[in-house]
Design a protein around this motif. Structure first.
Motif, PDB file in Angstrom:
ATOM      1  N   CYS A 285      -4.032   5.146  -2.450  1.00 52.22           N
ATOM      2  CA  CYS A 285      -4.975   4.512  -3.385  1.00 52.22           C
ATOM      3  C   CYS A 285      -5.046   2.993  -3.213  1.00 52.22           C
ATOM      4  O   CYS A 285      -6.120   2.446  -3.018  1.00 52.22           O
ATOM      5  CB  CYS A 285      -4.627   4.888  -4.814  1.00 52.22           C
TER       6      CYS A 285
ATOM      7  N   MET B 205      -0.380   3.216 -10.141  1.00 54.47           N
ATOM      8  CA  MET B 205      -1.413   3.793 -11.015  1.00 54.47           C
ATOM      9  C   MET B 205      -1.469   5.310 -10.883  1.00 54.47           C
ATOM     10  O   MET B 205      -2.515   5.917 -11.044  1.00 54.47           O
ATOM     11  CB  MET B 205      -2.785   3.167 -10.698  1.00 54.47           C
ATOM     12  N   LYS B 206      -0.304   5.890 -10.520  1.00 55.08           N
ATOM     13  CA  LYS B 206      -0.108   7.340 -10.624  1.00 55.08           C
ATOM     14  C   LYS B 206      -0.814   8.196  -9.567  1.00 55.08           C
ATOM     15  O   LYS B 206      -1.020   9.387  -9.785  1.00 55.08           O
ATOM     16  CB  LYS B 206      -0.514   7.868 -12.024  1.00 55.08           C
ATOM     17  N   CYS B 207      -1.230   7.643  -8.457  1.00 52.27           N
ATOM     18  CA  CYS B 207      -1.684   8.496  -7.354  1.00 52.27           C
ATOM     19  C   CYS B 207      -0.463   9.187  -6.745  1.00 52.27           C
ATOM     20  O   CYS B 207       0.683   8.840  -7.044  1.00 52.27           O
ATOM     21  CB  CYS B 207      -2.397   7.671  -6.286  1.00 52.27           C
TER      22      CYS B 207
ATOM     23  N   PRO C 143       1.116  -3.154  -4.290  1.00 56.90           N
ATOM     24  CA  PRO C 143       1.091  -3.657  -5.669  1.00 56.90           C
ATOM     25  C   PRO C 143       2.162  -3.081  -6.588  1.00 56.90           C
ATOM     26  O   PRO C 143       2.386  -3.631  -7.660  1.00 56.90           O
ATOM     27  CB  PRO C 143      -0.309  -3.249  -6.158  1.00 56.90           C
TER      28      PRO C 143
ATOM     29  N   CYS D 299       1.104   5.251  -0.356  1.00 57.19           N
ATOM     30  CA  CYS D 299       0.123   5.643  -1.367  1.00 57.19           C
ATOM     31  C   CYS D 299      -1.289   5.359  -0.850  1.00 57.19           C
ATOM     32  O   CYS D 299      -1.596   4.222  -0.479  1.00 57.19           O
ATOM     33  CB  CYS D 299       0.368   4.879  -2.662  1.00 57.19           C
TER      34      CYS D 299
HETATM   35 FE1  FES Z   1      -0.324   3.844  -5.643  1.00 57.71          FE
HETATM   36 FE2  FES Z   1      -2.054   2.141  -6.635  1.00 57.71          FE
HETATM   37  S1  FES Z   1      -1.639   4.131  -7.303  1.00 57.71           S
HETATM   38  S2  FES Z   1      -0.792   1.904  -4.935  1.00 57.71           S
END
Ligand code: FES
Length: 496
Positions: free
Chosen positions: A469, A452-454, A484, A467
């Motif tokens: 997020c 989701m772009k983090c 995920p 990541c």
């Molecule tokens: Fe990286 Fe969800 S944005 S795991």
């Protein structure tokens, strides 16, 4: 970086990885404790079961766990009782106790050589200051009220003063040998296990999943992946953390027995015997994924060395944890799709929750009533118990989104990256994850997480991109290790 459980590791007969199109009644993604526990009753009921594993059997979080099996929660029975009340807290203990019994029964049935043995679990404080911070009487009361056999005790064979609670009749085993043994038994039941087959897409509406070289169409798809792949509502409220483990041999030859939780604020100790050799391991140094604060392995080595006569350190490894917003796992049919199942939110207690999840999901697919379905169902909504956690977790994601997009340093030359180092930097307007190998080779990837772009962070302890997020993790070539995300980090051209 291999866990102690790989000592004497037994391979599982290799099926070729998936190529072309296949079909099954049930496709299970993930050959850890959840997926393999689910596969057995399904195969016995005559279902055609196919298990797809990204690595090898048990190579995910199951093989990185503690090998401890207990009916209560590592975070304590009293907080659970406080949040959910007497009835639910006792249900949790009963359900988890049944799962431990299930493991024991399968070990016996298939003669799995995994050193399963009943052992007590201890919750201990080592000085007055720790004692002041933990109400052991409240914990004792909560454990007894949930039906466990508990007593106050002094130091159980530790070389430092400690006292606390002893919970009888819990268990320990080698989790990797257990799932390897279970996988071999499943092959005998006709289950197809495909290793080295990472799933890149799940189309629930079509009942299909896809790997790089093939696809499987199935009536039911089980995501036994620790957290569901792709974008799911549950990820929004689920903090993700990592915890580390170090093992050592002791000169004294005196190894403590049992599951030992030392509340200082929290280290888990246990011993393990392999052949003639014995080992002591410590697990701790938990932190939110993507937020690294120094050398976690070194801190654990120092912890052991300060308390035991360490002869040599032998192994180190780590594992990830997803904690659900209301403190209980999400298991079973997902929102929106009756043919799609998940199991997540196990916190630090995944071997037992994973076993229960496998039993529960199999019962759901087989349309058998299971007393725990309503309590742990993946579709439950508990706003009163989870709203605060959703708010906190969303604030964490927002913080990382803003801080990491605005605050990434600019880099004028890759020379600034030393061998072994990794760094996220903005180069010509692009966020890059840059790593230089010990041999001096540069590896440059996009730092944007494909989930989701983090922006991913460098994990120096494990040389991975993590990541913050929702816990997707990638190796230095960008390939997905866990989490995920379906897809690797994009490769980026070298710009400097
Ligand atoms: Fe990286 Fe969800 S944005 S795991």
């Amino acid at each position: 970086m291999e866990s102690i459980w790989t000592l004497g590791s037994r391979g599982v007969a290799e099926h070729p990885s998936l190529s072309g199109e296949a079909d099954a009644d049930v496709a299970i993604v993930g050959a850890g404790i959840t997926g393999l526990t689910a596969a057995l009753p399904l195969a016995e009921a005559g279902f055609k079961v196919m298990v797809l594993e990204a690595g090898t059997v048990g190579s995910g979080v199951t093989g990185g766990s503690t090998g401890n099996l207990y009916a209560t929660l590592a975070s304590g029975q009293a907080p659970l009782r406080h949040k959910w009340g007497d009835e639910v807290a006792a249900e949790v203990v009963r359900a988890r106790g049944e799962a431990v019994d299930h493991v024991e029964a399968l070990v016996k049935r298939f003669s799995i050589d995994c050193q399963f043995q009943r052992q007590p679990a201890y919750r201990l404080v080592a000085d007055e200051r720790q004692h002041a911070g933990h109400d052991l009487n409240e914990e004792l009361d909560a454990l007894v009220s949930a039906g466990l056999e508990v007593e106050m005790t002094n130091a159980p064979g530790l070389p430092f003063d400690s006292w606390g609670l002893r919970i009888a009749n819990q268990a320990q085993f080698n989790p990797l040998h257990y799932v390897q043994g279970l996988a071999s038994a499943l092959l005998g039941e006709g289950v197809v296990i495909l290793q080295h087959s990472p799933v890149r897409e799940i189309e629930a509406g079509k009942g299909r999943l896809r790997t790089d070289e093939g696809s499987v169409t199935a009536k039911h798809i089980v995501q036994a992946t620790h957290t569901p792949k792709g974008i799911s509502l549950v990820q929004a409220g689920m903090p993700v953390s990592r915890e580390y483990a170090v093992s050592a041999r002791l000169s004294s030859g005196e190894y403590p027995e049992g599951i030992l939780w030392v509340l200082d604020p929290f280290h888990s100790l246990r011993s393990y015997r392999h052949g003639d050799d014995q080992y002591l391991m410590v697990i701790g140094e938990k932190h939110p994924t993507g937020e690294h604060r120094g050398d976690h392995y070194q801190l654990l080595r120092e912890y052991l060395a300060a308390r035991f006569d360490v002869e040599a350190f032998t192994h180190h490894w780590s594992a990830q944890q997803y904690t659900s917003p209301d403190g209980l796992p999400y298991i079973g049919r997902m929102h929106g799709h009756d043919n799609l199942y998940m199991a997540t939110g196990f916190a630090a207690d995944g071997l037992v929750w994973g076993t229960l999840a496998g039993m529960l999901i199999a019962d759901q697919i087989l349309e058998r009533a299971n007393p725990w379905q309503a309590r742990f169902g993946a579709r439950r909504i508990t706003p009163g118990k989870s709203a605060l956690q959703y708010a906190k977790e969303n604030a964490t994601v927002t913080k990382h989104m803003v801080k990491d997009y605005l605050g990434t340093e600019k880099l004028d030359s890759f020379d600034a990256i030393a061998p072994g180092q990794g760094r996220v930097a903005t180069v010509e307007g692009e966020k890059l994850a840059i790593h230089r190998t010990e041999a001096g080779k540069l590896k440059v990837l996009s730092a944007v997480c494909p989930h989701m772009k983090c922006i991913v962070h460098w994990n120096a302890s494990e040389s991975t991109w993590d990541c913050p997020c929702h816990g997707s993790r990638f190796d230095t070539d960008g390939e997905v290790i866990e989490g995920p995300a379906y897809h690797p980090l994009a490769r980026s051209g070298e710009k400097l």
